[in-house]
Scaffold this motif. Structure first.
Motif, PDB file in Angstrom:
ATOM      1  N   LEU A  61      -6.553   0.724  -6.310  1.00 37.06           N
ATOM      2  CA  LEU A  61      -6.183   1.318  -5.022  1.00 37.06           C
ATOM      3  C   LEU A  61      -5.547   2.688  -5.217  1.00 37.06           C
ATOM      4  O   LEU A  61      -5.903   3.651  -4.524  1.00 37.06           O
ATOM      5  CB  LEU A  61      -5.245   0.398  -4.252  1.00 37.06           C
ATOM      6  N   VAL A  62      -4.620   2.801  -6.155  1.00 38.71           N
ATOM      7  CA  VAL A  62      -3.961   4.086  -6.412  1.00 38.71           C
ATOM      8  C   VAL A  62      -5.001   5.121  -6.847  1.00 38.71           C
ATOM      9  O   VAL A  62      -5.045   6.237  -6.312  1.00 38.71           O
ATOM     10  CB  VAL A  62      -2.842   3.946  -7.474  1.00 38.71           C
ATOM     11  N   ARG A  63      -5.846   4.774  -7.782  1.00 40.04           N
ATOM     12  CA  ARG A  63      -6.875   5.702  -8.255  1.00 40.04           C
ATOM     13  C   ARG A  63      -7.798   6.147  -7.117  1.00 40.04           C
ATOM     14  O   ARG A  63      -8.090   7.334  -6.958  1.00 40.04           O
ATOM     15  CB  ARG A  63      -7.677   5.050  -9.385  1.00 40.04           C
ATOM     16  N   HIS A  64      -8.219   5.199  -6.295  1.00 41.37           N
ATOM     17  CA  HIS A  64      -9.141   5.497  -5.200  1.00 41.37           C
ATOM     18  C   HIS A  64      -8.484   6.400  -4.146  1.00 41.37           C
ATOM     19  O   HIS A  64      -9.095   7.374  -3.692  1.00 41.37           O
ATOM     20  CB  HIS A  64      -9.611   4.191  -4.567  1.00 41.37           C
ATOM     21  N   ARG A  65      -7.252   6.104  -3.765  1.00 37.68           N
ATOM     22  CA  ARG A  65      -6.561   6.919  -2.748  1.00 37.68           C
ATOM     23  C   ARG A  65      -6.247   8.323  -3.263  1.00 37.68           C
ATOM     24  O   ARG A  65      -6.311   9.288  -2.508  1.00 37.68           O
ATOM     25  CB  ARG A  65      -5.292   6.236  -2.264  1.00 37.68           C
ATOM     26  N   VAL A  66      -5.949   8.437  -4.536  1.00 34.19           N
ATOM     27  CA  VAL A  66      -5.717   9.766  -5.119  1.00 34.19           C
ATOM     28  C   VAL A  66      -7.012  10.567  -5.067  1.00 34.19           C
ATOM     29  O   VAL A  66      -7.016  11.743  -4.690  1.00 34.19           O
ATOM     30  CB  VAL A  66      -5.164   9.655  -6.560  1.00 34.19           C
ATOM     31  N   GLN A  67      -8.122   9.940  -5.408  1.00 36.76           N
ATOM     32  CA  GLN A  67      -9.418  10.628  -5.342  1.00 36.76           C
ATOM     33  C   GLN A  67      -9.758  11.051  -3.918  1.00 36.76           C
ATOM     34  O   GLN A  67     -10.435  12.054  -3.717  1.00 36.76           O
ATOM     35  CB  GLN A  67     -10.533   9.724  -5.883  1.00 36.76           C
ATOM     36  N   GLN A  68      -9.284  10.300  -2.935  1.00 41.26           N
ATOM     37  CA  GLN A  68      -9.550  10.632  -1.538  1.00 41.26           C
ATOM     38  C   GLN A  68      -8.610  11.709  -1.002  1.00 41.26           C
ATOM     39  O   GLN A  68      -8.789  12.168   0.110  1.00 41.26           O
ATOM     40  CB  GLN A  68      -9.422   9.388  -0.655  1.00 41.26           C
ATOM     41  N   GLY A  69      -7.588  12.081  -1.779  1.00 39.70           N
ATOM     42  CA  GLY A  69      -6.692  13.156  -1.363  1.00 39.70           C
ATOM     43  C   GLY A  69      -5.466  12.710  -0.590  1.00 39.70           C
ATOM     44  O   GLY A  69      -4.864  13.500   0.140  1.00 39.70           O
ATOM     45  N   TYR A  70      -5.050  11.469  -0.750  1.00 41.69           N
ATOM     46  CA  TYR A  70      -3.863  10.985  -0.056  1.00 41.69           C
ATOM     47  C   TYR A  70      -2.616  11.200  -0.890  1.00 41.69           C
ATOM     48  O   TYR A  70      -2.676  11.293  -2.109  1.00 41.69           O
ATOM     49  CB  TYR A  70      -4.006   9.504   0.297  1.00 41.69           C
ATOM     50  N   GLY A  71      -1.466  11.259  -0.211  1.00 40.82           N
ATOM     51  CA  GLY A  71      -0.188  11.490  -0.858  1.00 40.82           C
ATOM     52  C   GLY A  71       0.539  10.198  -1.192  1.00 40.82           C
ATOM     53  O   GLY A  71       0.101   9.099  -0.843  1.00 40.82           O
ATOM     54  N   PRO A  72       1.691  10.340  -1.858  1.00 42.77           N
ATOM     55  CA  PRO A  72       2.416   9.165  -2.346  1.00 42.77           C
ATOM     56  C   PRO A  72       2.941   8.250  -1.242  1.00 42.77           C
ATOM     57  O   PRO A  72       2.966   7.031  -1.413  1.00 42.77           O
ATOM     58  CB  PRO A  72       3.564   9.760  -3.160  1.00 42.77           C
ATOM     59  N   ARG A  73       3.349   8.812  -0.114  1.00 41.70           N
ATOM     60  CA  ARG A  73       3.841   7.957   0.974  1.00 41.70           C
ATOM     61  C   ARG A  73       2.742   7.036   1.487  1.00 41.70           C
ATOM     62  O   ARG A  73       2.966   5.878   1.770  1.00 41.70           O
ATOM     63  CB  ARG A  73       4.385   8.802   2.122  1.00 41.70           C
ATOM     64  N   ARG A  74       1.560   7.569   1.649  1.00 35.50           N
ATOM     65  CA  ARG A  74       0.435   6.781   2.151  1.00 35.50           C
ATOM     66  C   ARG A  74       0.067   5.679   1.153  1.00 35.50           C
ATOM     67  O   ARG A  74      -0.178   4.537   1.531  1.00 35.50           O
ATOM     68  CB  ARG A  74      -0.755   7.709   2.401  1.00 35.50           C
ATOM     69  N   VAL A  75       0.032   6.034  -0.123  1.00 34.51           N
ATOM     70  CA  VAL A  75      -0.331   5.063  -1.156  1.00 34.51           C
ATOM     71  C   VAL A  75       0.728   3.959  -1.241  1.00 34.51           C
ATOM     72  O   VAL A  75       0.395   2.778  -1.313  1.00 34.51           O
ATOM     73  CB  VAL A  75      -0.533   5.754  -2.521  1.00 34.51           C
ATOM     74  N   LEU A  76       2.005   4.343  -1.184  1.00 28.89           N
ATOM     75  CA  LEU A  76       3.085   3.349  -1.209  1.00 28.89           C
ATOM     76  C   LEU A  76       2.973   2.388  -0.032  1.00 28.89           C
ATOM     77  O   LEU A  76       3.164   1.179  -0.181  1.00 28.89           O
ATOM     78  CB  LEU A  76       4.447   4.037  -1.170  1.00 28.89           C
ATOM     79  N   ALA A  77       2.681   2.930   1.136  1.00 30.34           N
ATOM     80  CA  ALA A  77       2.563   2.094   2.339  1.00 30.34           C
ATOM     81  C   ALA A  77       1.425   1.081   2.181  1.00 30.34           C
ATOM     82  O   ALA A  77       1.577  -0.094   2.523  1.00 30.34           O
ATOM     83  CB  ALA A  77       2.333   2.962   3.569  1.00 30.34           C
ATOM     84  N   GLU A  78       0.296   1.524   1.657  1.00 34.02           N
ATOM     85  CA  GLU A  78      -0.837   0.607   1.476  1.00 34.02           C
ATOM     86  C   GLU A  78      -0.530  -0.465   0.439  1.00 34.02           C
ATOM     87  O   GLU A  78      -0.896  -1.628   0.624  1.00 34.02           O
ATOM     88  CB  GLU A  78      -2.096   1.375   1.080  1.00 34.02           C
ATOM     89  N   LEU A  79       0.123  -0.081  -0.646  1.00 30.99           N
ATOM     90  CA  LEU A  79       0.489  -1.073  -1.656  1.00 30.99           C
ATOM     91  C   LEU A  79       1.435  -2.108  -1.061  1.00 30.99           C
ATOM     92  O   LEU A  79       1.293  -3.307  -1.309  1.00 30.99           O
ATOM     93  CB  LEU A  79       1.123  -0.398  -2.875  1.00 30.99           C
ATOM     94  N   GLY A  80       2.385  -1.644  -0.260  1.00 34.80           N
ATOM     95  CA  GLY A  80       3.316  -2.566   0.389  1.00 34.80           C
ATOM     96  C   GLY A  80       2.622  -3.502   1.355  1.00 34.80           C
ATOM     97  O   GLY A  80       2.929  -4.702   1.413  1.00 34.80           O
ATOM     98  N   GLN A  81       1.657  -2.995   2.117  1.00 30.88           N
ATOM     99  CA  GLN A  81       0.915  -3.835   3.049  1.00 30.88           C
ATOM    100  C   GLN A  81       0.137  -4.922   2.331  1.00 30.88           C
ATOM    101  O   GLN A  81      -0.087  -5.997   2.884  1.00 30.88           O
ATOM    102  CB  GLN A  81      -0.059  -2.987   3.876  1.00 30.88           C
ATOM    103  N   GLN A  82      -0.297  -4.656   1.121  1.00 35.00           N
ATOM    104  CA  GLN A  82      -1.067  -5.634   0.355  1.00 35.00           C
ATOM    105  C   GLN A  82      -0.184  -6.565  -0.471  1.00 35.00           C
ATOM    106  O   GLN A  82      -0.688  -7.381  -1.236  1.00 35.00           O
ATOM    107  CB  GLN A  82      -2.078  -4.927  -0.557  1.00 35.00           C
ATOM    108  N   GLY A  83       1.144  -6.408  -0.334  1.00 35.11           N
ATOM    109  CA  GLY A  83       2.056  -7.303  -1.037  1.00 35.11           C
ATOM    110  C   GLY A  83       2.199  -7.011  -2.508  1.00 35.11           C
ATOM    111  O   GLY A  83       2.547  -7.893  -3.282  1.00 35.11           O
ATOM    112  N   ILE A  84       1.947  -5.779  -2.904  1.00 31.84           N
ATOM    113  CA  ILE A  84       2.062  -5.400  -4.309  1.00 31.84           C
ATOM    114  C   ILE A  84       3.518  -5.056  -4.587  1.00 31.84           C
ATOM    115  O   ILE A  84       4.062  -4.107  -4.033  1.00 31.84           O
ATOM    116  CB  ILE A  84       1.162  -4.197  -4.650  1.00 31.84           C
TER     117      ILE A  84
END
Length: 161
Positions: A61-84
């Motif tokens: 997920l982190v690798r994919h979102r970075v490739q899509q051009g998203y920032g750390p807040r967005r990636v953190l939020a998605e990881l949290g939503q998935q229970g990581i």
């Protein structure tokens, strides 16, 4: 086929398609009508065997979102939503230069020329906030912001909260 065999087969098919977090896999199986206790047991067994891994999912997920051009807040939020758990550690392991990432996202959308008016600067800043970048990363990506009245910094500070 009995229910436990159907449950296991459904879980394995889901994992064969793509990496899935434990939370998402459980949610999907329960939504298909399987009993929660049985689902938890099967998902735990799959995790023990290494067929399901939240670590692999988080890395992907982190690798994919970075490739899509998203920032750390967005990636953190998605990881949290998935229970990581320990989502910030995953961002640290990624080794991403977030300022450069913000710069690339801005250039992809607006081109290489820096904004010439404060309205354009504010528009680009809002875009980067929506992509999940931090205030300091945005300032660095767009260039130094002068302290002149109406430069959009106060507006950006309010958006970033």
């Amino acid at each position: 086929m009995d229910d436990s065999t159907k449950l296991r087969a459904s879980a394995v098919r889901q994992l064969a398609r793509r990496e899935t977090s434990r939370r998402d896999l459980t949610r999907r199986l329960v939504s298909r009508g399987f009993e929660r206790d049985n689902v938890d047991e099967v998902v735990s067994d799959l995790a023990r065997r290494g067929w399901q891994s939240d670590d692999r999912y988080a890395e992907m997920l982190v690798r994919h979102r970075v490739q899509q051009g998203y920032g750390p807040r967005r990636v953190l939020a998605e990881l949290g939503q998935q229970g990581i758990g320990d989502a910030k550690a995953w961002l640290a392991r990624a080794g991403v230069d977030w300022v450069e990432q913000a710069r690339r996202a801005r250039e992809k959308k607006y081109g290489s020329a820096l904004p010439s008016t404060w309205q354009e600067r504010l528009r680009q800043q809002r875009f980067l906030v929506q992509r999940g970048f931090e205030l300091e990363q945005i300032k660095a990506a767009i260039g130094s912001v002068v302290g002149a009245e109406g430069d959009g910094v106060a507006e950006l500070d309010n958006l970033n909260k």
